[in-house]
Design a protein around this motif. Structure first.
Motif, PDB file in Angstrom:
ATOM      1  N   GLU A  45       0.929  -1.179  -0.202  1.00 24.24           N
ATOM      2  CA  GLU A  45       0.221  -0.093  -0.187  1.00 24.24           C
ATOM      3  C   GLU A  45       0.878   1.431   0.256  1.00 24.24           C
ATOM      4  N   GLY A  46       1.825   1.233   0.986  1.00 23.81           N
ATOM      5  CA  GLY A  46       2.649   2.533   1.033  1.00 23.81           C
ATOM      6  C   GLY A  46       3.492   2.720  -0.323  1.00 23.81           C
ATOM      7  N   ALA A  47       4.098   1.623  -0.771  1.00 28.56           N
ATOM      8  CA  ALA A  47       4.824   1.637  -2.202  1.00 28.56           C
ATOM      9  C   ALA A  47       3.969   2.118  -3.319  1.00 28.56           C
ATOM     10  N   SER A  48       2.955   1.548  -3.430  1.00 29.81           N
ATOM     11  CA  SER A  48       1.805   2.330  -4.376  1.00 29.81           C
ATOM     12  C   SER A  48       1.690   3.421  -4.456  1.00 29.81           C
ATOM     13  N   ALA A  49       1.197   4.031  -3.125  1.00 33.88           N
ATOM     14  CA  ALA A  49       0.856   5.309  -2.640  1.00 33.88           C
ATOM     15  C   ALA A  49       1.936   6.108  -3.219  1.00 33.88           C
ATOM     16  N   TYR A  50       3.316   5.820  -2.866  1.00 40.71           N
ATOM     17  CA  TYR A  50       4.138   6.663  -3.047  1.00 40.71           C
ATOM     18  C   TYR A  50       4.678   6.863  -4.417  1.00 40.71           C
ATOM     19  N   LEU A  51       4.593   5.806  -5.093  1.00 37.73           N
ATOM     20  CA  LEU A  51       4.781   5.778  -6.699  1.00 37.73           C
ATOM     21  C   LEU A  51       3.806   6.705  -7.217  1.00 37.73           C
ATOM     22  N   LYS A  52       2.557   6.424  -7.119  1.00 38.64           N
ATOM     23  CA  LYS A  52       1.622   7.381  -7.662  1.00 38.64           C
ATOM     24  C   LYS A  52       1.675   8.754  -7.529  1.00 38.64           C
ATOM     25  N   ARG A  53       1.890   9.146  -6.092  1.00 38.10           N
ATOM     26  CA  ARG A  53       2.382  10.622  -5.724  1.00 38.10           C
ATOM     27  C   ARG A  53       3.444  11.124  -6.638  1.00 38.10           C
ATOM     28  N   GLN A  54       4.660  10.034  -6.724  1.00 36.69           N
ATOM     29  CA  GLN A  54       5.704  10.590  -7.127  1.00 36.69           C
ATOM     30  C   GLN A  54       5.454  10.740  -8.888  1.00 36.69           C
ATOM     31  N   TYR A  55       4.809   9.806  -9.605  1.00 32.91           N
ATOM     32  CA  TYR A  55       4.691   9.934 -11.022  1.00 32.91           C
ATOM     33  C   TYR A  55       3.728  11.068 -11.330  1.00 32.91           C
TER      34      TYR A  55
END
Lengths: 715, 715
Positions: A45-55
């Motif tokens: 969950e954390g990784a997906s949330a981060y990458l979404k925000r980063q992209y």
């Protein structure tokens, strides 16, 4: 030609297909108990949330550049940029999606046997590797096919060249953000978590009471996996594109120009096949030698690639070819150049293992220096990091000399391409590292028996070396490829200058002297040379600030919720992830834009002070300056960091010093080694690896600047 | 002309005379009590013993090179080498002799007042400064006068040029040994002493029970004083010589060629006078601002130099001059170039103070990072060290561009010469640092009241910054001067190649392409670029080994003589000095020979693989490569080291962190800051400063290689 091009595209598709099939099989593996699944879900969950925000953030920068590329150069450049950016982003995302699923499965497999753990972790790495290589090849070859075969554009025309270069730029831009953002996230979590957990609260690494643990594991996935995948995608795409551009320039007007442009793609295509075959040879033998098992796969890939590259080159290039400069090249010389690329890869793997592996002098000297304290550990680590640059540089120098003697600049390009051809296998070796690191974290947090942790630690130690190998490989290819990109720059410039009617900006500007006696060349070298240092300083400070935000948050949770320390309440893991996400994204912007804007600033400044010819000379020299210092900065950081990390691991396993005293976990020597490891963290996982895309971006921006000036939309 | 040349020699003599007179006055100062004298005597004895042994070893290398120079180039080169080597050695020896006498007198003066302590310490620094500048000028101008006026040789002839270049080589060779040997000695003692004393035995720094304390103080004198003096002597001599050589090449055959060769000497001569005047303006004001007092002297020197340089240039150069390349230069443009040199000096002083001074962001950020631990201290220090390279590099870039626009390459040479002209004053600022450091040590060991130590500490903190300033200044001048040395190399090469009848080695070798598109140029850049990194790694490991030998010895003494800890018996200080002497001399040989042999190895290797033209191109590019990375490596090491040292001092004085918590001596933050300081020690006092003579040696060896090949004795 057409048939071969479609075969290349098929090879790219095969890589992706291999990834999909293996993913399906990976997903079937056991995910362990509920606690493990719960932890893994939090990481996902954390990784997906981060990458979404980063992209999303990168996307905003990307849209601006997309519009600029469309307006300043044209539609094909804009579309190329979009393809490169999207695919690079996808490669990163895919790498993350795989690793967050493989981590828990690896932990479970490792609880059965070391061999099963290795198998699962390596398999997940191979999936990412094939997605990266296959995806990059699909993107470059596919867009090239659409432009030339579907739209019928001339293969050596500006639209095609600019489109391909822009594709490389898209990949580079995404990759520097991903490398840097992910690197800041992962090391902010790691350093911050260690500081507040191990040092302040006195709880072990990966202890579930530490609110930063999930963030730390998220970091492995968004930094070492997603960031690395985007980075290697970029390296692969840019090198292939640069070789194609060089082929278009060198063989323009010759009947075999299309063959020569196809050659790098074909080499990469066949090497995807050899990488897939090699991946099946990674099997742990009876000696339990993990590195040996990995080497087995790598050696099979290497040996098969020798034959495959020979086959491809001799099939496509049926007779001597002649460059526009009049150099005649025999097909066999191109093959020997390819071999140089494979030899450079092998040499870098061996050298990096020597400098970062647990059984050799450098790491043991750092472990030994830890006995006398924090300071001496760091001094020895820095000394190793500096020394570690010499041999790889000499390998690159020899690679340049030999391939140039064989086939001129195009020989260097073929060597670089072949080196990158086996990227799928190299990425597989790398991506397996963070998966095992995560598996160890999950084992610790889920309270699995200590033997499991022991297995994952053994895998992780090898992972430290293989991670350093990939970084050395990426930066090494950049060193070898620098001449290719520089040659593309000078050849483009020469072409524009000799056709002033079509490109009025370049009219009457006189001779561009790339001579070292021209002070503007020295100015360019020095200005380029400062970029990796400044970039390194900025990115390390960014990690420091991100870590501080984590420390503050974890401290707050300990203070406001005393139940955490007594295991009565769970810390708010999500909060730490969230804070770090914001910090990492904020911090990645400025350093990432440094290499994008610097070439433009230098060009305009020298244009203002002197003239066009000197502005182009300074810009060209800057490209060389950034590689000359960048190569050393990057290798020293990645090797030094790996050595520190493994010196710590060596002590944790019980290190006997020169006087026969044994130092283990918790000893003073261990504390000193932890300090070195902390220092090495941003060195090897944030600043060092991000230098590679930084170098590429500087080079590609220079090429695009030429394209913009040539298009007549400015000036 | 002749009269002016004798005036220049008189100015050199004036510098030396100033030193002698001030020494006589210094010797009259009070040497405190018996205990202080006893300690000082031990330091004196150790320092003399070390330097004697060091110079004996260097002498053996020197004799070999002397004979080689005689046989391969000729008698004037051999004599020039001898003069440069002997004078550089003498400058170092004099610096040491002064500082081992000034240290105890400064301790005594500081016990009366801060102002008296500053006065004495600075005076001793000024003596060394004038010995260095005056001696170097005497050597270069004197030998030039003997060759041209006494022996009547042609000023632009090979004998004179080779003689001067060989003089520079002699100075460089001694200086790298002195810098490195002294640096290994001083930091071996410092790091080793701290490790075994502060960390293991838990006794304070400079505690008389620590057998390494005397060695530590000896180190300040043989490293920071003698090594630095030899280094600056080298920088001064080489820059002057390079400018003279360039003048001989650029104005060959013109009636004013002798004037132009005299110009750098005249500028240096007049600046000795302005430096002497400026030195009288260093007086502590009521605000007790030590840095302010030093700046006062520096500013007076700078302002007077502006007028003096204007006077010298307009008097000697009465009309426009024209280079062989056809560039016409107005006298005023030469003056403006000189001003650029002074401006670069001022900018580097200000930037270095910002990065290493206690009151600015960088040092405070390192202090702040110490609060969260050893690792974050080191990370922040490394980040600062990397960042600290950017502004000085930009200053050097701007200096190159502006002086080149004003007066071409000769403008850059005049800027560099003028920059070095004020070296006497800069050395004065530097040499005062180790004297106060020693004074503090003596105060501690002799049990003087703590206020004395407080005064010497205040002086020492400023000394850390001024030491970093000198190093930045030396390496900055090397960056600016790189083009001058490179221009001398290419011009020499061109001259030989265009007179193949006289120089048969250079016949029919084709065009030497220093173009960045020539892969051998890239090879040279990369090979040159790796030298500072490898050299840095080797020298840091050398410090580690030297420190280990100290640790072993001090441990042995504690173990075998338990009375030491209870103050009943005195440790054997001499033994520690002796062991370290042997270690430092053993360790200095290999890294020092690296820059001597590398140019020859590269030249021969490329000659073997390719041809003469490419061998010369690669060698030339190597000179540029070594400066491009060397500049950044050196600045990052010296600035970073200074920042770490002062961050520790800031905490020792009581540092209030962001949360309002005060951290002082003995706190956890202090321990972390000590780690950073230990790491910074070999960075700033061994590896970093030795990069400067290393760069010069590489360049001069290349020039001498040309001379050897031209002489026809080889080939």
């Amino acid at each position: 030609m057409t048939n071969y091009l479609w075969l290349v595209i098929a090879a790219g598709a095969l890589g992706v297909l291999y990834g999909l099939v293996q993913t399906a099989s990976l997903m079937k593996a056991d995910t362990g108990n509920d606690k493990m699944r719960e932890i893994a879900a939090a990481i996902q969950e954390g990784a997906s949330a981060y990458l979404k925000r980063q992209y999303t953030t990168i996307g905003m920068v990307g849209v601006v550049i997309l519009i600029a590329a469309w307006l300043l150069i044209g539609q094909y450049a804009a579309i190329g940029f979009l393809i490169g950016a999207v695919l690079s982003g996808l490669a990163g995302f895919a790498g993350m999606l795989i690793s967050v699923r493989a981590n828990v499965r690896t932990a479970q497999a490792a609880s059965q046997s070391l061999s099963k753990g290795l198998d699962l972790a390596f398999r997940s790495g191979a999936i990412t590797g094939m997605f990266v290589a296959g995806g990059a090849l699909l993107g470059v070859a596919g867009y090239y096919a659409v432009l030339t075969e579907v739209l019928g554009l001339e293969s050596t025309g500006r639209e095609v060249i600019d489109g391909l270069v822009a594709l490389g730029f898209g990949a580079s831009l995404i990759s520097i953000f991903a490398r840097l953002g992910g690197g800041i996230f992962t090391k902010g979590a790691d350093v911050g978590g260690d500081m507040v957990g191990k040092v302040e609260a006195g709880i072990p690494e990966d202890d579930p009471r530490n609110a930063a643990t999930i963030a730390d594991n998220v970091g492995d996935n968004v930094g070492d996996c997603a960031g690395m995948a985007a980075d290697l995608f970029e390296t692969y795409a840019v090198t292939t594109v640069a070789t194609m551009v060089l082929a278009a320039i060198f063989f323009r007007g010759q009947p075999y120009v299309d063959v020569m442009m196809l050659l790098p793609l074909a080499i990469c295509g066949i090497c995807i096949v050899t990488s897939i075959i090699g991946s099946f040879f990674v099997r742990l033998g009876k000696s339990n030698n993990i590195m040996g098992a990995l080497y087995q796969g790598l050696i099979v890939t290497g040996v098969l690639s020798v034959g495959a590259v020979w086959y491809v080159i001799t099939t496509l290039v049926t007779g001597p070819v002649v460059t526009t400069g009049g150099l005649q090249i025999e097909p066999m010389n191109l093959f020997w150049s390819g071999l140089v690329g494979l030899a450079v890869t092998a040499a870098i793997v061996v050298i990096t293992e020597y400098y970062t592996g647990s059984n050799f002098r450098p790491v043991r000297s750092v472990a030994n220096a830890s006995v006398s304290g924090h300071g001496t550990n760091v001094i020895q680590g820095l000394a190793v990091s500096l020394e570690a640059t010499a041999l790889p540089a000499i390998v690159i120098i020899v690679g340049i000399v030999v391939s140039f003697q064989l086939a001129g600049l195009f020989g260097i390009a073929i060597a670089t391409t072949t080196m990158l051809g086996v990227a799928g296998m190299i990425v597989a070796l790398d991506a397996f590292g963070p998966v095992t690191d995560n598996a160890g974290g999950i084992a610790e947090m889920a309270g699995l028996p200590s033997e499991v942790r022991h297995s994952t630690d053994a895998l992780d130690a090898v992972g430290n070396t293989t991670k350093a190998v990939t970084k050395g490989y990426a930066i090494g290819s950049a060193g070898l490829g620098a001449l290719v990109l520089f040659a593309a720059y000078t050849s483009d410039l020469q072409y524009f200058a000799s056709n002033p009617a079509d490109y009025p900006f370049f009219a009457n500007m006189g001779v561009v002297a790339f001579d070292l006696t021209n002070p503007y060349v020295v100015v360019g070298l020095l200005f380029g040379g400062l970029l990796p240092f400044l970039f390194g300083g900025m990115s390390m400070m960014a990690v420091g600030r991100a870590a501080e935000s984590v420390v503050a948050e974890v401290r707050r949770q300990f203070r406001e919720n005393p139940g955490i320390m007594t295991f009565q309440t769970k810390p708010e893991y999500g909060k730490a992830v969230d804070i770090l996400t914001r910090a990492a994204i904020r911090e990645m912007i400025v350093p990432s834009l440094l290499p994008v804007l610097s070439p433009i600033v230098l060009f305009v400044a020298v244009l203002f002070i002197s003239d066009k010819a000197n502005a182009f000379a300074a810009l060209g020299a800057m490209l060389m300056g950034v590689i000359v210092t960048g190569l050393f900065v990057a290798i020293s950081m990645t090797s030094g960091g790996g050595a520190w990390d493994n010196a710590k691991k060596v002590i944790e396993e019980g290190f006997t010093d020169k006087n026969g005293v044994v130092h283990g976990k918790g000893s003073e020597a261990h504390k000193a080694a932890v300090t070195g490891d902390t220092v090495g963290d941003p060195y090897k996982d944030t600043s060092g690896p991000a230098v590679n895309p930084m170098i590429k971006i500087t080079n590609i921006v220079a090429l695009l600047l030429l394209a913009v000036l040539a298009s007549g939309s400015i000036g």
